[in-house]
Enzyme design. Sequence first.
Site, mmCIF file in Angstrom:
data_model
loop_
_atom_site.group_PDB
_atom_site.id
_atom_site.type_symbol
_atom_site.label_atom_id
_atom_site.label_comp_id
_atom_site.label_asym_id
_atom_site.label_seq_id
_atom_site.Cartn_x
_atom_site.Cartn_y
_atom_site.Cartn_z
ATOM 1 N N ASP A 329 0.825 -1.205 0.000
ATOM 2 C CA ASP A 329 0.000 0.000 0.000
ATOM 3 C C ASP A 329 0.865 1.264 0.000
ATOM 4 O O ASP A 329 1.960 1.286 0.549
ATOM 5 C CB ASP A 329 -0.891 -0.031 1.241
ATOM 6 C CG ASP A 329 -1.825 1.159 1.335
ATOM 7 O OD1 ASP A 329 -2.709 1.268 0.471
ATOM 8 O OD2 ASP A 329 -1.671 1.963 2.270
ATOM 9 N N GLU A 358 1.595 0.016 -5.020
ATOM 10 C CA GLU A 358 0.600 1.018 -5.382
ATOM 11 C C GLU A 358 1.283 2.385 -5.507
ATOM 12 O O GLU A 358 1.670 2.977 -4.510
ATOM 13 C CB GLU A 358 -0.506 1.097 -4.326
ATOM 14 C CG GLU A 358 -1.548 2.162 -4.631
ATOM 15 C CD GLU A 358 -2.338 2.619 -3.403
ATOM 16 O OE1 GLU A 358 -3.515 2.952 -3.561
ATOM 17 O OE2 GLU A 358 -1.762 2.647 -2.297
#
Length: 614
Positions: A329, A358
């Site tokens: 993330d 990400e």
Amino acid sequence: MRLLIVLCLALLCSPASAREFAIDHLEPANWWIGMKHDRVELMVHGPGIGALTPRLSHPGVTVAAVEKGENPNYLFVTLAIAPDAKPGAFDIEFLDGAKLALRHPWRVDAREAGSAQRRGFDASDAIYLITPDRFANADPRNDSAPDMTEHANRGDSNGRHGGDIAGIRRHLDYIAGMGFTQLWSTPLLENNQPGYSYHGYAITDLYRTDPRMGSNEDYRALSKEARARGIGLVMDIVLNHIGSKHWWMADPPAADWFNHPGTYVETNHRRTTVQDPHAAPADRALFTDGWFVKAMPDLNQRNPHLARYLIQNTLWWIEYAGLSGIREDTFGYADTDFLGAWAKAVLDEYPDFAMVGEEWSPNPAIVAHWQRGKVNPGGHVPYMPSMMDFPLHIALRTALMQPEGWDYGFVGLYEMLANDFVYPDPGRLVVFAENHDTPRALAHFDGDIALWKMAMAYIATVRGTPQFYYGSEVLLRGPKERNDGLLRADMPGGWAGDAGDAFSGRGLTPEQRDAQQFVRALFTWRKRTPVLHGGKLQHFAPLDGVYVYFRYDGKDTVMVALNKNAEATALKLDRFADFIGKDSRAREALSGDPVALGDTLQLPAKSATILRID
């Protein structure tokens, strides 16, 4: 009175051995024999624990180093684990001077056969992404937990709804039957926040599954049962931040454990500053060191103990749960050097493992910076095998909504794919039309199912690994403007009493049934079509509202024609003579029905035509 004073002085001046010690946390609680990472640093936390000295006696395990923390309530103990260490449990003893103050259980385990050689996901896979709190509730008893602050409230779109690991396990056959081979769940670890905890990204214990989801043992069982059905498990890892109710916040291991401790300084989100040769250093520092939101304190991975903790935590979950991949993330927000060291440590241990980061940027150069093999002018050496293809995601959604023109519409998608030259390995990127942070594709397309089908066909046939978001197969829509609680809607049939059931088909509308069957057919076909996994891609400049590309490998050829026009279109085939000859035959890929090839090919209005060319 004199006697009372003497007793008080005796207590005050008593040796340290009379003090009470306790261990509140010792992490990790075990390790494995035969790991390349064979020196594991334990974080030991408890009142005054830094005054103690550890010792142990177990074949093949020794105390290699001890470092007292800046905070006297911490001790960092490095254990060396020999290749011939004996598996089993033992106690680590902690001495106060010469006296035993306390003991704590620990263990070393044998690794599963082939663990280091595990294969991560690649372009032969298709990923099914779920928000577990919203997927299925198979155990209502754990909807709320006595030691967790937030209780279930399904009537609140931003509250907890009760989905759990048991619900995922119950529906693994459904996921496999839809043609998906990897399961990515947003974080399942403890999020003991006062509210808005369902999403999982404000973690308060990095070694504990949230009890409202299940247990660590349940998560490991999920992984094993998924593997038995040909599904790998992808874990969502968060390196950049924790939740504001993490126990570190009440007793930080060091003054520099967090960036901007004791005050809220928000990140500027200027991700270009990492690579920008003209960026002001203060702007670059604010991007990486600022907090994401107030509920998510920013971690300082430049602290070596924290860096080791995070690396070991990742390795521990891979080994413990038998993972096939990691989605990381907010990649880029963490310290750049640490990100390289973290990814390298994972790949040193598991050379064929899969990780995807990400980096939410529309610019391929920003995303490519992090992929393994990229030679960066600034000297950063990346190790991430894959990144989420946000540039293509944005271009796809834009292209399908724009009218066609010289420099807009399909040409934007065509030119974005042309940027593949900036990536070291574009075939390893993860492609998607939507995820848990974007309005659903159907909402973006204003409910136009034909455009939605085109988007799904594109991610299934373009290069890379496709990722699909749960519930879209039954046309979950949500609002067009981003509203996380609403776009992450409950999966129909995941709760007792639901009017419709995506898993059985009961109560679905004809449109939902058709969409579900389309997705099932599309990804089941993709699964058995190797040319889509590793074949080359050649695309032709969009013309008159039609965009055509081919996947080919010298053995098989697939043609994809996206027609955005509101009416049927006759596509002239002479442009594609390298792939379609006079004697070529074609079949519709999903149905297998023969398709006549002449001078033209009739494309239905607003459609994705996918043909197998022989």
